[in-house]
Design an enzyme around this catalytic site. Structure first.
Site, mmCIF file in Angstrom:
data_model
loop_
_atom_site.group_PDB
_atom_site.id
_atom_site.type_symbol
_atom_site.label_atom_id
_atom_site.label_comp_id
_atom_site.label_asym_id
_atom_site.label_seq_id
_atom_site.Cartn_x
_atom_site.Cartn_y
_atom_site.Cartn_z
ATOM 1 C CG ASP A 236 -13.132 5.022 -6.679
ATOM 2 O OD1 ASP A 236 -13.998 4.416 -7.343
ATOM 3 O OD2 ASP A 236 -12.260 4.435 -5.995
ATOM 4 C CG ASP B 238 -16.479 -0.012 -5.012
ATOM 5 O OD1 ASP B 238 -17.491 0.185 -4.333
ATOM 6 O OD2 ASP B 238 -16.505 -0.536 -6.149
ATOM 7 C CG ASP C 200 -9.266 2.742 -3.746
ATOM 8 O OD1 ASP C 200 -10.037 3.064 -4.689
ATOM 9 O OD2 ASP C 200 -9.228 1.588 -3.275
#
Lengths: 251, 251
Positions: free
Chosen positions: B59, B61, B194
């Site tokens: 990922d 961000d 996240d």
């Protein structure tokens, strides 16, 4: 050699376990189905075997959007004195490669055409594509994704691909968008794409390749499990291809 | 009930077939390995069991790029008089949701921060992320992809995500880029992300979720097969997570 026997025995053991699991889950499912009969409003698909949704990946350029037609139009408008490749003479996936064969400068000019701001947004939808995409997305048991590769000079291309979807299919289609240079790692059942050879990190890919007919691939021989789709008009048979695959994944 | 027995018997029959296939392919593989010993130059990974590459999805961000830090910095600079949420008080994946709780206008202002031109490109790399991504991509037997979801107001976000990769990892990383709002249909072995709950069209997804620790998810309890990764520094153990998974997929 003993290892092989052990492995086979483990496999058989595992499937005896699955046998009991099938038995238990069948019982569970039957209970669920009984319940559904009273709560759900006449679903199009029978829930009896809990079929999973068919995942269809739709390429953009050459499948939904008329890349070839717009490219030629822009090239001829911008360079009326230069030689060009009529659509019926197109061969090979990369249009610029054929233009480079006409001269280094012609190839460079060709590249410039689709790197220009506005090119990807200006593409016209291929005949019947928008209607077919909408119908497909509305089909029960079918999940549609857009699966498209941006060009290396991505500055205008990536945002315009999103804008094109907005313009022709609506804002909510962004949820279906997948931009990737490697389509082999996208987990679909069918990939409808005009590029004859699609390779990448995963071999073989999860999906079956439906080769969408374009000027450049008319004479390409199908390979592997490929099937051909000649367009989006009602007689093209796209619904049959989806239906066959849906049965195949749920049998 | 008879159907269930038949199905189980077919399964067992099928695996007896696989048993003989394993036997045959093992013989074939041994021949191949013999040949390799004389042709290949000391590969890092033993070719004996023809292991397949581990596919890691990273990922952006909150994993590679410090979204939370930049957001707070920009918000405080632009609205010095307004209340804000210190990083250590962040909870919940969506930062704007927490700002809306401070007032409708604060939420709207928060949205504006990351919809602004330049925001996504300006994000600082998370400590150790670039080095880890490079090391991972150089590992034999590991394929790395960037798997990131653009925000709904995609105008600046999508192109800046590509620019960010260019800037911090290099142009060739574009080949690894996957932009998608639905990560469940990406065929990876590990997704390092996240966001605590990642759902979509495919359930369960192919990948195992490595929850990358961020301010907003520190107190989230792991679920399903999730494991946690606390950062990219050497002691964080990311290499162990990859190695375990590589062994798992090739056992």
């Amino acid at each position: 050699m003993q290892n092989i026997h052990q492995r086979a025995c483990r496999k058989i053991g595992k499937y005896l376990k699955i046998y009991s699991d099938i038995f238990n889950s069948r019982l569970l499912r039957e209970t669920t189905v009984q319940r559904r009969k009273f709560t759900s409003s006449s679903p199009k698909m029978a829930p009896r075997n809990s079929p999973r949704n068919l995942r269809v990946l739709l390429d953009m350029d050459g499948v939904l959007a008329d890349f070839e037609g717009q490219f030629l139009k822009n090239f001829r408008e911008k360079y009326p004195q230069d030689p060009f490749v009529p659509l019926e003479d197109r061969s090979g996936f990369y249009v610029t490669k054929q233009y480079y064969a006409l001269g280094q400068d012609i190839g460079t000019k060709a590249f410039g055409i689709y790197e220009e701001k506005g090119f990807f947004l200006s593409l016209q939808p291929i005949e019947g594509a928008i209607e077919a995409a909408r119908e497909m997305a509305d089909m029960e048991g079918v999940d549609v994704y857009i699966c498209t590769s941006p060009i290396k000079k991505y500055t205008h291309c990536v945002v315009e691909k999103y804008q094109w979807l907005d313009k022709h299919l609506g804002k909510e289609w962004m949820e279906r968008m997948i931009l990737t240079r490697d389509k082999t790692v996208i987990n679909g059942d069918l990939l409808i794409d005009d590029k004859p050879n699609i390779t990448g990190g995963m071999s073989p890919p999860q999906w079956q390749h439906v080769l969408f007919t374009s000027w450049h691939n008319r004479d390409v021989t199908l390979q592997g499990g490929q099937v051909r789709l000649d367009g989006w008009l009602p007689h093209s048979g796209w619904r049959d291809i989806l239906e066959r695959k849906r049965q195949e994944i749920n049998k």
